[in-house]
Design an enzyme around this catalytic site. Structure first.
Site, PDB file in Angstrom:
ATOM      1  N   HIS A  13      -3.022   5.093   1.690  1.00  0.00           N
ATOM      2  CA  HIS A  13      -4.245   4.431   1.223  1.00  0.00           C
ATOM      3  C   HIS A  13      -4.675   4.962  -0.134  1.00  0.00           C
ATOM      4  O   HIS A  13      -5.592   4.441  -0.755  1.00  0.00           O
ATOM      5  CB  HIS A  13      -5.370   4.602   2.248  1.00  0.00           C
ATOM      6  N   GLU A  35       9.551  -6.902   4.501  1.00  0.00           N
ATOM      7  CA  GLU A  35       8.560  -7.889   4.968  1.00  0.00           C
ATOM      8  C   GLU A  35       7.999  -8.798   3.878  1.00  0.00           C
ATOM      9  O   GLU A  35       6.842  -9.217   3.944  1.00  0.00           O
ATOM     10  CB  GLU A  35       7.417  -7.184   5.729  1.00  0.00           C
TER      11      GLU A  35
END
Length: 753
Positions: free
Chosen positions: A694, A484
């Site tokens: 994260h 992406e």
């Protein structure tokens, strides 16, 4: 009876995201605390002045927050988790930042508090933590200091305070379990003290926010309102404030309270104004939330005037935004790239203030000429060819039940997919994005600014995709992604390639802390003029014999993370997007892409606030996904990805999506989330996330293996996939390589038994 206007709150971040820049500079150690505080003062003064200039009568004070207003309330009450406390017990701005982000320029780092969605908006709040026997006291005087600031500037102010019951409702008990409602009597003295301080300053009205009153609350919580507000009455006038839904179901509880006024959201609620007027005590003020605080559309003020005029002169009345303008961008006037017609349809926070002033003037004078003039563009929009596409409307009307059904059931498809892909046990993959390096971001920015031509841009993107494929092959992953590199944001990218969307230059809204988002705006019927992802997916697949996933953002997520149209239902928008993306699935398949992932992280967060409305939403949300996916042949494997922590209550709908593989975020819950899939006997394949993306921490092989073994106790091993929790966009390459290498090794160890 003069009618006044007010806002429930104003955006904090600043037109150029000044607050974000000041926060991040301070966190990085590049500016002092005093410099940060000065930016806050300057923004507050500017925002009060702008609202006043736009014609607002009563200015909100206390709506500003250094990170989040729920966190501000927690500090006001002295609710600081032990791990975030200063050694001397004092509370300062760094205490607040440690709770919000786990670290600050001073003090010891500690795990940040949990963050979750504020009701059904895209704003996030920091979840208050409660422990048995904790004490509360007034320790953070930000609200009082800001009231002093506004009064010194000569403003007529209305302090804003999050109410005690909603604050408790939003929190969570940590450690030994107990009923958090039992803390109510401990926090009320702090609220009494704050209200007494405001009374000393000559404050007449306080806006006390109790949005929990629009929910289907347990009876014990509803019963708590009367004694709580009995304790708070008498020092100032209280405007009990609700938003995001109607209050009619809880009106008996509300009308028994000793408050002096009620604010209702007349945009998102179904309350009838005349009926409300009849049922409210006659001496109460009614604040009518007529201007939508959480969308960008210009109001039809003629319509709003008609909605409220029957009760004008019959009781004290204010007109207001439906909720805080926090959820709206600040100022439309700085948008220079929107064409004039489209721009005339919008109103951002400052324009909404102007709408309130116009409406208020008309209600006081009876002269509606200015309302008609203001409303003309939004009325003309109804007939605009920019809005209506007959081909889309015809296609939508022709949808049949067959359009949302795959040709065969999962068991038949799974056999065809096994024969096609011949994947090993414990197949490994990633969720979609790879690190968005400085080089990638610079490449996209240069192209956007016109400093780079299309050919050089495409060459650069192709090279980043090639590198992503090489990295994955080297690591030994089984199902690859293209990484992406060409995408800035998972919703914006698709919006830019679909007809029916427009984008702003400065339409920023706060998501949490210093994070801001710039949602696309759905202005008309949605269609796909050309393939969107096919070229890069095909290019990536040409470089490897392993399957490369096509990556799409699902229709419900695109809807939830955009500003939607207000003239058609959300269901209509979602299904239009689904039809556009259905064509993308067909084109990916025709290009030889055999695995296609349709991400729906927002499916759960789009749930209505009242459970009684859930079924209707889930029905069309699931149908939109299935319309998107059902065109795929049996041997095309459809994946979906979801990242949230609560599946139990929507398991039927998750199964009804009928995705061949679902990947979910489970590492932080230590695989506990799989319990719902086990209990439901979820029939298809699952990829439980094996590490938290994260965190920069690299999980060990042993740790991942242990998690997978735990997963295999709940779900048959032959139906398990191995993947991270989420996309890797925000991580660096060194930790990404290390974590994925360990993940692949763990899968290989399990294959060997």
């Amino acid at each position: 009876m003069t009618i006044l206007n007010h806002t429930l709150g104003f955006p904090r971040v600043g037109l150029r995201r000044e607050l974000k820049k000041a926060q991040e500079s301070y966190w990085a150690g590049n500016s002092t605390r005093e410099e940060l505080l000065a930016v806050g003062r300057e923004l507050r003064a500017r925002h009060w002045d702008q609202q006043k200039q736009a014609g607002i009568d009563l200015l909100p004070v206390g709506d500003f927050a250094w990170y989040d207003h729920v966190l501000t309330t927690s500090l006001l009450l002295g609710n600081v988790p032990a791990r975030h406390q200063n050694k001397d017990g004092s509370v300062d701005i760094d205490t607040l930042f440690r709770i919000g982000r786990g670290r600050a320029p001073t003090g010891e780092p500690a795990a940040a508090a949990e963050m979750t969605k504020w009701f059904n908006t895209n704003y996030h709040y920091m979840v208050p933590e409660f422990v048995k026997g904790q004490q509360f006291k007034l320790t953070w005087t930000q609200l009082l200091d800001e009231v002093d600031e506004a009064l010194a500037l000569g403003h007529k102010v209305k302090p804003v305070l999050l109410g005690p019951i909603t604050w408790l409702w939003l929190g969570k008990v940590k450690g030994e379990q107990f009923d958090r409602l039992s803390l109510l009597n401990d926090i009320l003295p702090v609220y009494q003290q704050v209200l007494a301080e405001l009374a000393k300053r000559g404050i007449e009205w306080v806006q006390i926010d109790e949005p929990a009153l629009v929910l289907e609350l347990p009876q014990a919580w509803l019963d708590a309102y009367k004694p709580a507000y009995d304790a708070l009455q008498g020092q100032v006038k209280l405007l009990l404030t609700t938003y995001f839904e109607g209050v009619t179901p809880n009106l008996d509880t509300i009308t028994a309270l000793p408050v002096q006024g009620l604010h209702v959201d007349l945009v998102h609620g179904k309350d009838d104004v005349v009926e409300l007027h009849k049922r409210l005590p006659s001496d109460w003020l009614l604040s009518a939330g007529l201007i939508n605080g959480r969308n960008v559309w210009r109001a039809d003020l003629t319509e709003k005037y008609v909605q409220i005029k029957d009760i004008v002169g019959k009781r004290d009345l204010w007109v207001a935004s439906s909720c805080s303008l926090l959820h709206s961008p600040i100022d439309l006037s700085v948008e220079t790239r929107l064409d004039a017609e489209v721009k005339s349809w919008f109103a951002f926070a400052l324009q909404k203030c102007h709408e309130l002033a116009l409406l208020c003037d008309a209600l006081n004078s009876g002269d509606t000429a200015a309302l008609a003039e203001w409303s003309a563009p939004i009325q003309a929009r109804r007939h605009s060819t920019r809005v209506h596409n007959p081909a889309v409307e015809k296609r939508l009307a022709a949808i049949t039940a067959q359009d949302s059904q795959r040709a065969n059931v999962y068991e038949v498809r799974a056999e065809a997919q096994r024969a096609r892909f011949k994947l090993p046990a414990w197949p490994t993959t990633t969720i979609g994005s790879f690190p968005q390096t400085t080089e990638i971001r610079t490449l996209r920015l240069d192209f956007k600014k016109g400093n780079l031509d299309a050919n050089n841009y495409r060459t650069g993107i192709a090279e980043h995709i090639r590198q992503a494929i090489v990295e994955q092959e080297r690591l030994g992953l089984d199902v690859l992604v293209h990484g992406e590199a060409e995408r800035n944001d998972m919703v914006e990218y698709f919006g830019e390639h679909l007809d029916g969307f427009v984008f702003t230059q400065n339409g920023w809204v706060q998501s949490y802390g210093s994070r801001c988002v710039k949602p696309p705006i759905v202005i008309g019927d949605v269609s796909r003029p050309a393939p969107i992802t096919v070229e890069w997916a095909k290019y990536a697949q040409s470089m490897t014999d392993k399957p490369v996933k096509g990556m799409l953002t699902g229709p419900v997520t695109i809807l939830c993370w955009s500003f939607p149209r207000e003239d058609v239902s959300r269901e209509t928008i979602a299904k239009q997007i689904a039809l556009a993306l259905r064509d993308e699935v067909a084109d990916l398949e025709a290009a030889g892409i055999g695995i296609i992932q349709i991400d729906e992280p927002a499916l759960r967060e789009g749930l209505p606030l009242r459970r009684s409305d859930w079924d209707a939403y889930l029905q069309w949300g699931v149908e939109a996904f299935r319309i998107n996916a059902a065109v795929a042949k049996d041997d095309t494997q459809i994946h979906t990805h979801m990242c949230y922590c609560e599946f139990n209550d929507i398991m039927d709908s998750i199964a009804a999506l009928d995705a061949d593989v679902i990947t979910i975020e489970t590492s932080r819950s230590d695989m506990e989330l799989l319990e719902s899939f086990e209990e439901f006997d979820y029939p298809n394949e699952i990829g439980p996330g094996v590490y938290d993306i994260h965190s920069p921490n690299v999980p060990s092989v042993e740790w991942i293996e242990a998690l997978l073994k735990k997963a295999a106790k709940r779900i048959p091993a032959e139906r398990l996939w191995v993947n991270p929790d989420c996309g890797l966009k925000t991580r660096g390459w060194p930790e990404t390589r290390a974590a994925l290498a360990n993940m692949v090794q763990a899968a290989q160890n399990l294959r060997r038994g």
